[in-house]
Design an enzyme around this catalytic site. Structure first.
Site, PDB file in Angstrom:
ATOM      1  N   CYS A 113     -17.638  40.332  28.479  1.00  0.00           N
ATOM      2  CA  CYS A 113     -16.791  39.174  28.760  1.00  0.00           C
ATOM      3  C   CYS A 113     -17.158  37.979  27.864  1.00  0.00           C
ATOM      4  O   CYS A 113     -16.843  37.989  26.692  1.00  0.00           O
ATOM      5  CB  CYS A 113     -16.834  38.818  30.244  1.00  0.00           C
ATOM      6  SG  CYS A 113     -15.430  37.797  30.763  1.00  0.00           S
ATOM      7  N   HIS A 221     -15.623  43.878  32.745  1.00  0.00           N
ATOM      8  CA  HIS A 221     -16.938  43.798  33.379  1.00  0.00           C
ATOM      9  C   HIS A 221     -17.416  45.179  33.827  1.00  0.00           C
ATOM     10  O   HIS A 221     -17.222  45.565  34.985  1.00  0.00           O
ATOM     11  CB  HIS A 221     -16.899  42.837  34.577  1.00  0.00           C
ATOM     12  CG  HIS A 221     -16.944  41.399  34.194  1.00  0.00           C
ATOM     13  ND1 HIS A 221     -18.107  40.655  34.182  1.00  0.00           N
ATOM     14  CD2 HIS A 221     -15.961  40.574  33.771  1.00  0.00           C
ATOM     15  CE1 HIS A 221     -17.836  39.421  33.790  1.00  0.00           C
ATOM     16  NE2 HIS A 221     -16.543  39.348  33.525  1.00  0.00           N
ATOM     17  N   GLU A 223     -20.385  46.153  34.407  1.00  0.00           N
ATOM     18  CA  GLU A 223     -21.580  46.123  35.255  1.00  0.00           C
ATOM     19  C   GLU A 223     -21.250  46.331  36.729  1.00  0.00           C
ATOM     20  O   GLU A 223     -22.135  46.687  37.528  1.00  0.00           O
ATOM     21  CB  GLU A 223     -22.353  44.811  35.067  1.00  0.00           C
ATOM     22  CG  GLU A 223     -21.743  43.578  35.695  1.00  0.00           C
ATOM     23  CD  GLU A 223     -20.706  42.880  34.845  1.00  0.00           C
ATOM     24  OE1 GLU A 223     -20.456  41.678  35.080  1.00  0.00           O
ATOM     25  OE2 GLU A 223     -20.123  43.531  33.940  1.00  0.00           O
TER      26      GLU A 223
END
Length: 258
Positions: A113, A221, A223
């Site tokens: 990001c 994202h 993660e």
């Protein structure tokens, strides 16, 4: 066996609007520890507390995290406007030169990001302050309300360049991802290869041409639930292997990504 160390770039926050802190999302540490197999080490993103050379010497790779503040437009030759949002000049001052050093050394970086945008700016690219205002673009920002699951909901496809790095990584040209960003790439830096796009033409995946090491970065994202998500896990596993190779003393001398 000693695990390689990944420096996780933190963000500055005020706790209870008073107490200054450097913080990183738990899901970043989980992804690095559980999927990449590395030791997560939170890095205060401020040159007052650490310098690039010390970080390069002590970490084996770096996770360039997302964050609410944006890269200041002066870093890519534009004037600040209200649309550019908030900034973190300390992070700009530390991370942009860190990226350039890692690229040239072949030391692994993974951008997420804001980190994706930082890589582009560090390599000479520019950013749109608000891509949802561009004709034909969707709103890539996260919903302002709702649960964490709703904010990180899978929302659009990303199509990779045929035969490119990301297609080889995933074994397919199209994946579905979340989206939680307001800014995006306007012009790619001279060595920045945009390797994947959202359906509305927004750049979503990149790497650095002729870089000797791992430079993959994504606008989404990964993660979030990285251990279980089929799009996230291969990315963090590949990053973990690159970091482990660096920690073992392997130093790239040819193009690892092309």
């Amino acid at each position: 066996m000693t695990r390689p160390i990944v420096g996780i770039i933190s963000n500055s926050y005020l706790i209870n609007d008073q107490y200054p802190a450097h913080a990183g999302g738990t899901m970043n540490s989980e992804a690095i520890a559980e999927v990449s197999g590395a030791l997560p080490l939170l890095v205060p993103a401020n040159p007052q507390f650490c310098d690039v050379e010390a970080l390069l010497a002590r970490c084996d790779g770096f996770l360039l995290t997302g964050g609410r503040p944006n890269v200041h437009p002066e870093e890519y030759g534009e004037a600040e406007t209200e649309a550019h949002g908030t900034f973190d000049r300390d992070r700009d001052s530390l991370v942009l030169p860190l990226i350039r050093s890692c690229v040239e050394r072949g030391q692994p970086i993974l951008g997420i990001c804001r980190g994706f945008q930082e890589v582009n700016v560090a390599m000479g690219g520019t950013l749109h302050p608000e891509i949802r205002d561009l004709p034909g673009r969707m709103n890539h920002r996260m919903p302002p309300d709702g649960t964490l699951e709703e904010k990180f909901e899978i929302r659009h496809d990303v199509t990779f360049r045929e035969g490119g790095v990301f297609e080889r990584l995933y074994g397919q040209r199209i994946v579905r991802t979340n989206t939680l960003h307001g800014q995006g790439i306007k012009t790619a830096g001279p060595r920045v290869v945009v390797d994947g796009y959202a359906d509305d033409g927004t750049p979503e995946a990149l790497y650095i041409a002729e870089a000797p090491g791992f430079t993959l970065s994504v606008q989404w994202h990964p993660e979030y639930r990285a251990a279980k998500d089929p799009v996230s896990r291969p990315l963090f596993e590949a990053f973990g292997q690159a970091v482990a190779d660096w920690a073992s003393g392997a130093r790239p001398n040819t193009r690892a990504i092309a």
